[in-house]
Design a protein around this motif. Sequence first.
Motif, mmCIF file in Angstrom:
data_model
loop_
_atom_site.group_PDB
_atom_site.id
_atom_site.type_symbol
_atom_site.label_atom_id
_atom_site.label_comp_id
_atom_site.label_asym_id
_atom_site.label_seq_id
_atom_site.Cartn_x
_atom_site.Cartn_y
_atom_site.Cartn_z
ATOM 1 N N ASP A 195 0.628 -1.192 0.164
ATOM 2 C CA ASP A 195 -0.064 0.059 0.019
ATOM 3 C C ASP A 195 0.747 1.301 0.072
ATOM 4 O O ASP A 195 0.334 2.345 -0.370
ATOM 5 C CB ASP A 195 -0.819 0.099 1.265
ATOM 6 C CG ASP A 195 -2.070 -1.015 1.058
ATOM 7 O OD1 ASP A 195 -2.387 -1.443 -0.150
ATOM 8 O OD2 ASP A 195 -2.518 -1.297 2.211
ATOM 9 N N SER A 196 2.223 1.151 0.430
ATOM 10 C CA SER A 196 3.052 2.291 0.607
ATOM 11 C C SER A 196 3.810 2.428 -0.754
ATOM 12 O O SER A 196 4.523 3.614 -0.872
ATOM 13 C CB SER A 196 4.044 2.299 1.712
ATOM 14 O OG SER A 196 3.189 1.981 2.964
ATOM 15 N N VAL A 197 3.711 1.577 -1.789
ATOM 16 C CA VAL A 197 4.088 1.706 -3.248
ATOM 17 C C VAL A 197 3.775 2.811 -3.761
ATOM 18 O O VAL A 197 2.696 3.356 -3.617
ATOM 19 C CB VAL A 197 4.120 0.578 -3.782
ATOM 20 C CG1 VAL A 197 4.707 0.731 -5.041
ATOM 21 C CG2 VAL A 197 4.795 -0.537 -3.408
ATOM 22 N N LYS A 198 4.793 3.714 -4.253
ATOM 23 C CA LYS A 198 4.390 5.045 -5.118
ATOM 24 C C LYS A 198 4.472 4.915 -6.600
ATOM 25 O O LYS A 198 5.283 4.122 -6.969
ATOM 26 C CB LYS A 198 5.083 6.213 -4.540
ATOM 27 C CG LYS A 198 5.051 6.299 -2.998
ATOM 28 C CD LYS A 198 5.730 7.613 -2.631
ATOM 29 C CE LYS A 198 5.474 7.959 -1.000
ATOM 30 N NZ LYS A 198 4.302 8.154 -0.739
ATOM 31 N N ILE A 199 3.679 5.482 -7.405
ATOM 32 C CA ILE A 199 3.812 5.383 -8.848
ATOM 33 C C ILE A 199 5.270 6.095 -9.307
ATOM 34 O O ILE A 199 5.375 7.309 -8.588
ATOM 35 C CB ILE A 199 2.611 6.047 -9.363
ATOM 36 C CG1 ILE A 199 1.416 5.405 -9.127
ATOM 37 C CG2 ILE A 199 2.768 6.358 -10.921
ATOM 38 C CD1 ILE A 199 0.103 5.814 -9.411
ATOM 39 N N GLY A 200 5.771 5.544 -10.110
ATOM 40 C CA GLY A 200 7.241 6.134 -10.441
ATOM 41 C C GLY A 200 8.265 5.594 -9.634
ATOM 42 O O GLY A 200 9.325 6.079 -9.974
ATOM 43 N N GLU A 201 8.001 4.676 -8.587
ATOM 44 C CA GLU A 201 8.957 4.349 -7.786
ATOM 45 C C GLU A 201 9.783 3.362 -8.288
ATOM 46 O O GLU A 201 9.267 2.305 -9.200
ATOM 47 C CB GLU A 201 8.434 3.410 -6.607
ATOM 48 C CG GLU A 201 9.353 2.999 -5.611
ATOM 49 C CD GLU A 201 8.637 2.318 -4.377
ATOM 50 O OE1 GLU A 201 9.353 1.534 -3.654
ATOM 51 O OE2 GLU A 201 7.475 3.020 -4.079
ATOM 52 N N TRP A 202 11.027 3.050 -8.388
ATOM 53 C CA TRP A 202 11.877 2.100 -9.143
ATOM 54 C C TRP A 202 11.609 0.731 -8.688
ATOM 55 O O TRP A 202 11.644 0.585 -7.348
ATOM 56 C CB TRP A 202 13.463 2.429 -9.086
ATOM 57 C CG TRP A 202 13.825 3.466 -9.968
ATOM 58 C CD1 TRP A 202 14.043 4.862 -9.645
ATOM 59 C CD2 TRP A 202 14.232 3.401 -11.537
ATOM 60 N NE1 TRP A 202 14.311 5.637 -10.583
ATOM 61 C CE2 TRP A 202 14.613 4.845 -11.802
ATOM 62 C CE3 TRP A 202 13.957 2.487 -12.389
ATOM 63 C CZ2 TRP A 202 14.622 4.940 -12.863
ATOM 64 C CZ3 TRP A 202 14.449 2.599 -13.535
ATOM 65 C CH2 TRP A 202 14.545 4.034 -14.052
ATOM 66 N N VAL A 203 11.582 -0.244 -9.516
ATOM 67 C CA VAL A 203 11.290 -1.748 -8.985
ATOM 68 C C VAL A 203 12.280 -2.715 -9.919
ATOM 69 O O VAL A 203 12.541 -2.353 -10.868
ATOM 70 C CB VAL A 203 9.847 -2.342 -9.106
ATOM 71 C CG1 VAL A 203 9.092 -1.359 -8.078
ATOM 72 C CG2 VAL A 203 9.362 -1.993 -10.310
ATOM 73 N N LEU A 204 12.402 -3.855 -9.306
ATOM 74 C CA LEU A 204 13.057 -4.666 -9.922
ATOM 75 C C LEU A 204 12.179 -5.986 -9.961
ATOM 76 O O LEU A 204 11.365 -6.549 -9.178
ATOM 77 C CB LEU A 204 14.554 -5.185 -9.261
ATOM 78 C CG LEU A 204 15.617 -4.288 -9.155
ATOM 79 C CD1 LEU A 204 16.647 -4.948 -8.317
ATOM 80 C CD2 LEU A 204 16.183 -3.791 -10.488
ATOM 81 N N ALA A 205 12.378 -6.578 -11.146
ATOM 82 C CA ALA A 205 11.565 -8.116 -11.661
ATOM 83 C C ALA A 205 12.551 -9.221 -11.552
ATOM 84 O O ALA A 205 13.506 -9.027 -12.508
ATOM 85 C CB ALA A 205 10.661 -7.749 -12.513
ATOM 86 N N VAL A 206 12.437 -10.002 -10.783
ATOM 87 C CA VAL A 206 13.484 -11.133 -10.752
ATOM 88 C C VAL A 206 12.629 -12.640 -11.130
ATOM 89 O O VAL A 206 11.765 -12.785 -10.193
ATOM 90 C CB VAL A 206 14.302 -11.009 -9.295
ATOM 91 C CG1 VAL A 206 15.351 -12.259 -9.320
ATOM 92 C CG2 VAL A 206 14.684 -9.914 -8.952
ATOM 93 N N GLY A 207 13.179 -13.352 -11.941
ATOM 94 C CA GLY A 207 12.722 -14.596 -12.205
ATOM 95 C C GLY A 207 13.532 -15.251 -13.066
ATOM 96 O O GLY A 207 14.507 -15.049 -13.386
ATOM 97 N N ASN A 208 12.779 -16.397 -13.757
ATOM 98 C CA ASN A 208 13.460 -17.178 -14.765
ATOM 99 C C ASN A 208 12.843 -17.137 -16.163
ATOM 100 O O ASN A 208 12.413 -18.461 -16.456
ATOM 101 C CB ASN A 208 13.497 -18.631 -14.354
ATOM 102 C CG ASN A 208 14.103 -18.663 -13.045
ATOM 103 O OD1 ASN A 208 15.186 -18.607 -12.648
ATOM 104 N ND2 ASN A 208 13.265 -18.829 -12.030
#
Length: 466
Positions: free
Chosen positions: A172-185
Motif C-alpha cells: 500500500d506504501s508503494v508509489k507510482i514512479g518508484e523504481w522496482v526490480l523483477a526477478v525470475g526465470n
Amino acid sequence: MKQYSQLFLVSLISGAMTLGAYKLLFDSNGYFSNNHNSITTTAADSYAKKVGLSGEVLDFTEAAEKTIHTVVHVKNVSYKTISNPMLEYFYGYKGGQPQEQIGTGSGVIISEDGYIVTNNHVIKDASEIEITLNNKKSYKAKLIGTDSKMDIALLKINADEKLPYTAFANSDSVKIGEWVLAVGNPYNLNSTVTAGIVSAKARNIGTSGIQSFIQTDAAVNPGNSGGALVNSRGDLIGINTMISSTTGSYVGYSFAVPSNIARKIIEDLMEYGNVQRGILGVQGGELNATASKELGISQTEGFYISNVTKNSGASKSGLQKGDIIIKLDNQNIATYADLSGYINTKRPNDKVEVTFIRDGKNKNVAVILSKNEFFSTEFKGIELENLNAADKKKFNINYGVKIKAINNENLIQYEEELKGNIILSIDNVKATDIETVSKLLNKKEENQSIRLEMINKNGELIRIII
C-alpha cells in the motif's frame, strides 16, 4: 591636497575592480579556468539528486544480489493421456500412453525453513513439483495450498540448510514512479533481473479473480510468473503474474499481485488451510464523469453504493444506497479496484473504518466485515464451496461441500456428472464444511489418491477414487 585625495580614491576603486574581474574570469574557479566545468557538473549532480537520476539512486546491485538468491526455478511435471481415435474406432481400443508434460516458472522463498510462494497457474495440475535454488540444489516440493481466484500458491521444501528469503514490504506504501526490480526465470534463463518503475496501482485488467494489480514497465516474459517484484531495498512488493501482450512476449506492460494480498493468502493457508474472505456487503460501481452525470451527482471519484446486502456488516453499520465510499481506514478509494484490493487483505470480523459521502457531507462509520458464505477451496483441480440452504433442503442433509467447478483436465470429460454433486466424506472422514475439508486435504500429498463419497444431482449415493 584635495586633488591628490581624489586621485588616490580613483586608483583604489580601479584596483579593486581589476582584482575582482581577474578573480571572476581567471582564478582557479573562474569562468575561463580549467575547473569551470566542475561547477557545471556539480550543479547537474545537485539537480540529478533532486529528480532521482544520480548514480547512487540507480545502483540496484545490492537489491539484485539480495533477491536472486531467494528466487527459485519451479518445474511442474504432469501427465496427460493421449488417445488414438483410429484405434478406438476400428479396434475398440481404449486408453493411451500417458505423456509427460513439463511447465516452468518462478517462485520466491519467504521463510528460512523453505516456504515458497508462486502463482497457482505455475503449478496447476502438477503430479510433481521440483524446486531448483540459485545454488543449483534441487528439491521436491509439497503443495500446501492454493487460491485459484487470486492466482497464488504456497509450496514447501525440506532443505538441509537455512535458506535466504525475501521479506514482505507494505504494498500500500508503494508509489507510482518508484523504481522496482523483477526477478525470475524467463525462458528458463535463471536469475534474470530487469528494472522499471511502478506504472500504476490498483489496476483492473478484467480478470475474474484479482482486480487490483501493480502495473510496472519492468520486462516480464513467460517463465517470470511467480517471481519477485521488489523495491530498491530488495523487499517484496508483489508476485509477478502476467503480461498484457498480443504476441505472448513482453511489450511494455506487466502485472503483479500486491504483496499485502499475497501475504494475507499465505497466512490463511498456513493457519486455516483455506483463504478466509471477508466482505463489506455492498454492491455498486466506481464513479467517473459519465456515471456521475447519469446519477446526478458532482463527485467523480469513489465507489457508489447501489445496494447493501441484508444482514451484512455494511447493513448493520447503516451504510445506504447512494452513499459514496471515498476511504477505507487510511486508504483512499477512487476506483472499484482500490476497494476490492484493500478488502482482499482483510478477514471476516476485521473492523474497517469507512469514510463516505452522504448528502454532500463526509461521514465515518466502523464496519465489521462479514464472512463470505460461499468461499471456496480447490484440490486436484476440483473447486468446492459450502452448501447453501437450498442445497441442504433439496437433499435433506445438514453437512457436505458442493463441487462448484472442474478444472482438472483429466476429469473434464466427467464435468457434467460431477459438477453440482455433494461430497459427504473424504477417505471416510465426514466433510462437514469447507474449513474441515481444507484442513483434511492439506494433509494429503498431491499425488495421493483419495476416496470420495457423494450424492449426485439425482440424490443417488456414489463413491469414486481420484
